[in-house]
Design an enzyme around this catalytic site. Structure first.
Site, mmCIF file in Angstrom:
data_model
loop_
_atom_site.group_PDB
_atom_site.id
_atom_site.type_symbol
_atom_site.label_atom_id
_atom_site.label_comp_id
_atom_site.label_asym_id
_atom_site.label_seq_id
_atom_site.Cartn_x
_atom_site.Cartn_y
_atom_site.Cartn_z
ATOM 1 N N GLY A 1 4.642 -0.530 3.578
ATOM 2 C CA GLY A 1 4.145 0.822 3.775
ATOM 3 C C GLY A 1 5.172 1.805 3.220
ATOM 4 O O GLY A 1 6.353 1.736 3.564
ATOM 5 N N VAL B 1 9.422 -1.312 4.645
ATOM 6 C CA VAL B 1 9.433 0.092 4.233
ATOM 7 C C VAL B 1 9.633 0.176 2.726
ATOM 8 O O VAL B 1 10.640 -0.288 2.192
ATOM 9 C CB VAL B 1 10.550 0.874 4.946
ATOM 10 N N LYS B 2 8.660 0.776 2.060
ATOM 11 C CA LYS B 2 8.734 0.924 0.606
ATOM 12 C C LYS B 2 9.432 2.242 0.275
ATOM 13 O O LYS B 2 9.021 3.303 0.734
ATOM 14 C CB LYS B 2 7.333 0.879 -0.013
ATOM 15 N N ILE B 3 10.485 2.149 -0.556
ATOM 16 C CA ILE B 3 11.333 3.280 -0.898
ATOM 17 C C ILE B 3 11.432 3.398 -2.418
ATOM 18 O O ILE B 3 11.626 2.397 -3.099
ATOM 19 C CB ILE B 3 12.758 3.083 -0.328
ATOM 20 N N THR C 1 0.855 -1.182 0.000
ATOM 21 C CA THR C 1 0.000 0.000 0.000
ATOM 22 C C THR C 1 0.892 1.233 0.000
ATOM 23 O O THR C 1 2.118 1.132 -0.040
ATOM 24 C CB THR C 1 -0.963 -0.009 1.207
#
Length: 219
Positions: free
Chosen positions: A56, A85-87, A27
């Site tokens: 996220g 953690v989406k980067i 998401t």
């Protein structure tokens, strides 16, 4: 190939999870904003539903490594057993991925459009890379070829344990193509998951079985 659901709609997540087909969730702040909900609270609720990785994403305004790392720590703290953690794939994003990796925080490098980008993210320490095949299809480039190429590159180097998440999946055909191309995971909108379930011959077969049963045993 595992399935993640790509949404911020908690109701859709619950429905997919109840079918036993969802291994994780992806998401981002934009999806959660469209639902009119608080970002961190929504991540907490999602993590309470799905027993698997929950990606996220840092906010789009986070363009430097220091801010990405700070937001990444906040996201991870929501649920250290599940949060990823989406980067985004940028120079600063690679720095952030490397720093978070050193802290033992899992990351998902998003907005991957070339095998070189995927390889760089893997070497920086990304737990996952997310090639966007649908958006490549939109500009008349075969997106599934990227999935296949990244899978082949990673296969050449056994020390790479980064997983491939096929993203921007638009149809059941995309899902099949990604499975054949070697994606570890496909993150799929709820609508596409439902489309995968149905086939006209399945529906007509069920009706025929029902008719045959009723002829013999009645209602």
């Amino acid at each position: 190939m595992k399935f993640y659901i790509d949404t911020a709609n908690v109701s859709e997540i619950r429905k997919a999870n109840e079918m036993g087909i969802v291994a994780g969730v992806t998401t981002n702040p934009s999806l959660i904003a469209k639902e009119g909900r608080d970002y961190i609270q929504t991540l907490k609720e999602i993590a309470s539903i799905v027993d698997g990785p929950i990606s996220g994403e840092v906010k789009a305004t986070a363009t430097d490594a220091a801010t990405m790392v700070a937001q990444g720590k906040e996201i991870y703290a929501v649920d250290p057993d599940h949060m990823v953690v989406k980067i985004p794939m940028t120079e600063e994003g690679l720095k952030a991925i490397h720093q978070l990796h050193q802290l033992g925080i899992p990351t998902n490098c998003t907005l991957i459009f070339t095998a070189n980008q995927a390889l760089l993210a893997a070497r920086a320490g990304a737990t996952y890379v997310s090639p966007f095949l649908g958006r490549l299809d939109d500009i008349d480039e075969p997106g599934v070829d990227l999935i296949r190429t990244v899978a082949a590159v990673f296969h050449n180097y056994p020390d790479i344990d980064t997983k491939i998440i096929a993203a921007s999946v638009r149809s059941p055909l995309h899902v099949t193509d990604c499975a054949l191309a070697g994606a570890d995971i496909a993150t799929v909108p709820y609508k596409v998951l439902v489309q995968m379930i149905h086939h006209p011959l399945t529906e007509s077969g069920i009706e025929k079985f029902k008719e045959d049963y009723q002829k013999v045993f009645g209602q």
